[in-house]
Design an enzyme around this catalytic site. Structure first.
Site, PDB file in Angstrom:
ATOM      1  N   GLY A   1       0.804  -1.229   0.000  1.00 52.53           N
ATOM      2  CA  GLY A   1       0.000   0.000   0.000  1.00 52.53           C
ATOM      3  C   GLY A   1       0.828   1.266   0.000  1.00 52.53           C
TER       4      GLY A   1
ATOM      5  CE  LYS B   1      -0.818  -6.733  -1.037  1.00 53.17           C
ATOM      6  NZ  LYS B   1      -1.462  -6.592   0.270  1.00 53.17           N
TER       7      LYS B   1
ATOM      8  N   GLY C   1      -5.858   0.856   2.914  1.00 53.04           N
ATOM      9  CA  GLY C   1      -6.665   1.987   3.357  1.00 53.04           C
ATOM     10  C   GLY C   1      -6.668   3.080   2.317  1.00 53.04           C
TER      11      GLY C   1
HETATM   12  N1  NAP Z   1      -8.510  -0.928  -0.421  1.00 48.89           N
HETATM   13  C1  NAP Z   1      -7.211  -0.950  -0.216  1.00 48.89           C
HETATM   14  O1  NAP Z   1      -6.771  -0.598   0.880  1.00 48.89           O
HETATM   15  C2  NAP Z   1      -6.247  -1.372  -1.279  1.00 48.89           C
HETATM   16  C3  NAP Z   1      -4.868  -1.382  -1.000  1.00 48.89           C
HETATM   17  C4  NAP Z   1      -3.968  -1.727  -2.012  1.00 48.89           C
HETATM   18  C5  NAP Z   1      -4.444  -2.080  -3.247  1.00 48.89           C
HETATM   19  N2  NAP Z   1      -5.798  -2.093  -3.480  1.00 48.89           N
HETATM   20  C6  NAP Z   1      -6.266  -2.463  -4.820  1.00 48.89           C
HETATM   21  O2  NAP Z   1      -6.915  -1.345  -5.404  1.00 48.89           O
HETATM   22  C7  NAP Z   1      -7.943  -1.786  -6.269  1.00 48.89           C
HETATM   23  C8  NAP Z   1      -9.258  -1.125  -5.843  1.00 48.89           C
HETATM   24  O3  NAP Z   1      -9.544  -1.501  -4.522  1.00 48.89           O
HETATM   25  P1  NAP Z   1     -10.692  -0.798  -3.657  1.00 48.89           P
HETATM   26  O4  NAP Z   1     -10.496  -1.256  -2.257  1.00 48.89           O
HETATM   27  O5  NAP Z   1     -10.735   0.656  -3.927  1.00 48.89           O
HETATM   28  O6  NAP Z   1     -11.978  -1.524  -4.238  1.00 48.89           O
HETATM   29  P2  NAP Z   1     -13.520  -1.124  -4.059  1.00 48.89           P
HETATM   30  O7  NAP Z   1     -13.681  -0.201  -2.913  1.00 48.89           O
HETATM   31  O8  NAP Z   1     -14.286  -2.389  -4.087  1.00 48.89           O
HETATM   32  O9  NAP Z   1     -13.816  -0.305  -5.402  1.00 48.89           O
HETATM   33  C9  NAP Z   1     -13.866  -0.896  -6.657  1.00 48.89           C
HETATM   34  C10 NAP Z   1     -14.461   0.109  -7.633  1.00 48.89           C
HETATM   35  O10 NAP Z   1     -14.442  -0.469  -8.938  1.00 48.89           O
HETATM   36  C11 NAP Z   1     -15.716  -0.257  -9.526  1.00 48.89           C
HETATM   37  N3  NAP Z   1     -15.936  -1.318 -10.492  1.00 48.89           N
HETATM   38  C12 NAP Z   1     -16.134  -2.632 -10.295  1.00 48.89           C
HETATM   39  N4  NAP Z   1     -16.280  -3.280 -11.448  1.00 48.89           N
HETATM   40  C13 NAP Z   1     -16.189  -2.350 -12.413  1.00 48.89           C
HETATM   41  C14 NAP Z   1     -16.269  -2.388 -13.819  1.00 48.89           C
HETATM   42  N5  NAP Z   1     -16.462  -3.550 -14.493  1.00 48.89           N
HETATM   43  N6  NAP Z   1     -16.112  -1.238 -14.499  1.00 48.89           N
HETATM   44  C15 NAP Z   1     -15.910  -0.073 -13.835  1.00 48.89           C
HETATM   45  N7  NAP Z   1     -15.819   0.016 -12.516  1.00 48.89           N
HETATM   46  C16 NAP Z   1     -15.957  -1.100 -11.806  1.00 48.89           C
HETATM   47  C17 NAP Z   1     -16.699  -0.254  -8.396  1.00 48.89           C
HETATM   48  O11 NAP Z   1     -17.863   0.443  -8.816  1.00 48.89           O
HETATM   49  P3  NAP Z   1     -19.103   0.787  -7.832  1.00 48.89           P
HETATM   50  O12 NAP Z   1     -18.529   1.706  -6.773  1.00 48.89           O
HETATM   51  O13 NAP Z   1     -20.088   1.488  -8.680  1.00 48.89           O
HETATM   52  O14 NAP Z   1     -19.554  -0.511  -7.281  1.00 48.89           O
HETATM   53  C18 NAP Z   1     -15.910   0.491  -7.335  1.00 48.89           C
HETATM   54  O15 NAP Z   1     -16.050   1.866  -7.453  1.00 48.89           O
HETATM   55  C19 NAP Z   1      -7.947  -3.319  -6.179  1.00 48.89           C
HETATM   56  O16 NAP Z   1      -7.167  -3.848  -7.216  1.00 48.89           O
HETATM   57  C20 NAP Z   1      -7.282  -3.568  -4.844  1.00 48.89           C
HETATM   58  O17 NAP Z   1      -6.645  -4.836  -4.785  1.00 48.89           O
HETATM   59  C21 NAP Z   1      -6.697  -1.741  -2.521  1.00 48.89           C
END
Ligand code: NAP
Length: 429
Positions: A136, A207, A304
């Site tokens: 992260g 990772k 986060g």
């Molecule tokens: N959360 C973390 O702390 C964290 C840390 C490191 C890496 N990551 C990585 O960052 C990425 C995003 O994570 P996140 O936690 O932000 O996920 P999230 O909160 O679940 O958000 C995913 C977003 O993608 C959208 N989405 C899903 N399918 C889609 C599609 N086919 N076309 C367009 N938009 C679509 C969703 O739309 P809706 O909102 O309309 O449902 C949502 O806005 C992932 O690859 C995750 O592994 C996350």
């Protein structure tokens, strides 16, 4: 005259919203650093009507994120959708083919398709950046690829999944069991509704495989990894670990051994005197052992909204400044498959916990099973008879091979006095 870099953000969940907040609140300082104005021109997610923590009214909304790849008005695609394939892959692939830079936080995507995407980026003279995909907010990729690029690495290891670390830390602090703490973590939003990627070690494996590729110049190879999650860890083991001077953590470890590159993800007993044993809660830490620099540890928030967005925006700033590095340190076609070592060749010490029927002859059976495999015991604890008549035996061993250990444990499990299969946890040194 200031340049402009036009950015589209696909995925407006935790990370996507965080990126918009940083780009908006730090616009001036980013402009001073880059002499470039970063302008968000379009955004996309699944549900336009969903209430979000950021105001999207000034951005163009796109229903189908994949169409962003063909929009000539966009310079950079920020992919924050998630998933190794599907929309995320098609968006990144087509964006790179169309000469757009791509920034992503998607470790599953990079672990599966990173080398291919890196090739596309190089062919099209654009950047593929994924700092947020590992640890992260802690910039471990940059550290490995740039700050430490003069080193060969004997070993790299780390706590790379905040959910697992939170669960293990809370189990230790409260004495509550795995299931109970997992339920709470889900309620608090620290664990996903489907937590299997985290607790089964897959996320850590993604990772680790990315770090191994960067450190050892080999293509990411998920098939080469040994992966074991934390679902078997009990408060009993955490309790005995503390008694023996250890903490249990899920580590991802890659190391160059006499048999080749060994990549493994599993729970470890870590001596409490080791700095990484003190990395608790949702924190991540990665330790790099370079031949020139020595040991170095980077600790920080591994997930986060704002820590992850911090890494994504740093990648955007690099693009604005034209700072270029090969995504995997060397050109994609110069990556060379590693000779991989299997977990059987791992050499180390072990913790074994046995639940046995309290009767004569048990100890000599155990000693026999271990000595047949030339395993020598470092410590031995027997915990008095429980009301059910069973006793717990806790053994730590000196270094031995995984193969010998698993043969001995198989033998031990087959004795009629064994109440349940032995618990085996590798001791980390
Ligand atoms: N959360 C973390 O702390 C964290 C840390 C490191 C890496 N990551 C990585 O960052 C990425 C995003 O994570 P996140 O936690 O932000 O996920 P999230 O909160 O679940 O958000 C995913 C977003 O993608 C959208 N989405 C899903 N399918 C889609 C599609 N086919 N076309 C367009 N938009 C679509 C969703 O739309 P809706 O909102 O309309 O449902 C949502 O806005 C992932 O690859 C995750 O592994 C996350």
């Amino acid at each position: 005259v200031k340049k402009t870099l036009t950015v589209a953000i696909a995925g407006l969940g935790t990370v996507g919203s965080g990126v918009i907040k940083i780009l908006e609140s730090k616009m001036e300082s980013i402009e001073r650093k880059t002499n470039t104005r970063l302008v968000i021109t379009a955004v996309s997610a699944r549900d336009k009507t969903r209430k979000r923590s950021v105001d999207l009214s000034s951005f163009k909304w796109v229903d189908d994120a994949e169409t962003l790849a063909a929009d000539p008005a966009i310079n950079v695609i920020v992919e924050l959708i998630g998933g190794a394939d599907g929309a995320a892959l098609r968006l990144c692939e087509n964006a790179l083919k169309n000469g757009k830079h791509v920034v992503t936080a998607n470790k599953a995507l990079i672990a599966k398709h990173g080398v291919y995407l890196s090739q596309l980026a190089e062919e099209n003279n654009v950047t593929l950046a994924f700092e947020a995909a590992v640890a992260g907010g802690a910039p471990v990729i940059k550290m490995l690829r740039e700050g430490l690029s003069a080193n060969n690495f004997a070993r790299i290891y780390g706590i790379m999944n905040g959910t697992c670390n939170y669960i293990l830390t809370t189990m230790q602090a409260t004495g509550r069991d795995f299931k109970d703490v997992l339920d709470e973590a889900q309620k608090l939003g620290y664990a996903e509704a489907d937590p299997s990627f985290d607790i089964d070690g897959i996320d850590t494996a993604h990772k680790l495989a990315i770090l191994a590729s960067l450190a050892y110049g080999c293509p990411v190879n998920m098939d080469a990894l040994f992966i074991e999650g934390i679902t078997r860890i009990t408060t009993t083991d955490i309790h005995y670990a503390a008694e023996l001077g250890f903490k249990i953590k899920l580590l991802g470890i890659c190391e160059m051994t006499a048999n080749g590159l060994l990549q493994r993800v599993h729970p470890c007993m870590i001596p409490v005197t080791n700095a990484i044993a003190c990395v608790d809660g949702v924190y991540n830490a990665v330790v790099l052992e370079g031949d020139s620099v020595g040991r170095l540890m980077l600790e920080g928030r591994g997930a986060g909204e704002s820590p992850t967005a911090s890494a994504v925006v740093a990648d955007l700033i690099d693009i604005a400044c034209n700072r270029f590095t090969y995504p995997f340190s060397v050109p994609a076609n110069a990556l060379q498959p590693a000779k991989n070592a299997s977990i059987d060749s791992h050499n180390g010490a072990y913790y074994i916990r046995l639940t046995v029927i309290d009767r004569p002859g048990v100890l000599s059976d155990i000693t026999q099973a271990l000595s047949t495999e030339h395993i020598s015991v470092e410590s031995f604890l027997q915990k008095g008879a429980k009301s059910d008549g069973n006793v717990q035996i806790i053994i730590t061993t000196h270094d031995t091979s995984e193969k010998s250990m698993s043969t001995a444990v198989k033998q031990i499990n087959s004795f009629p006095w064994a109440v349940e299969p032995a618990t085996l946890i590798r001791i980390f040194k």
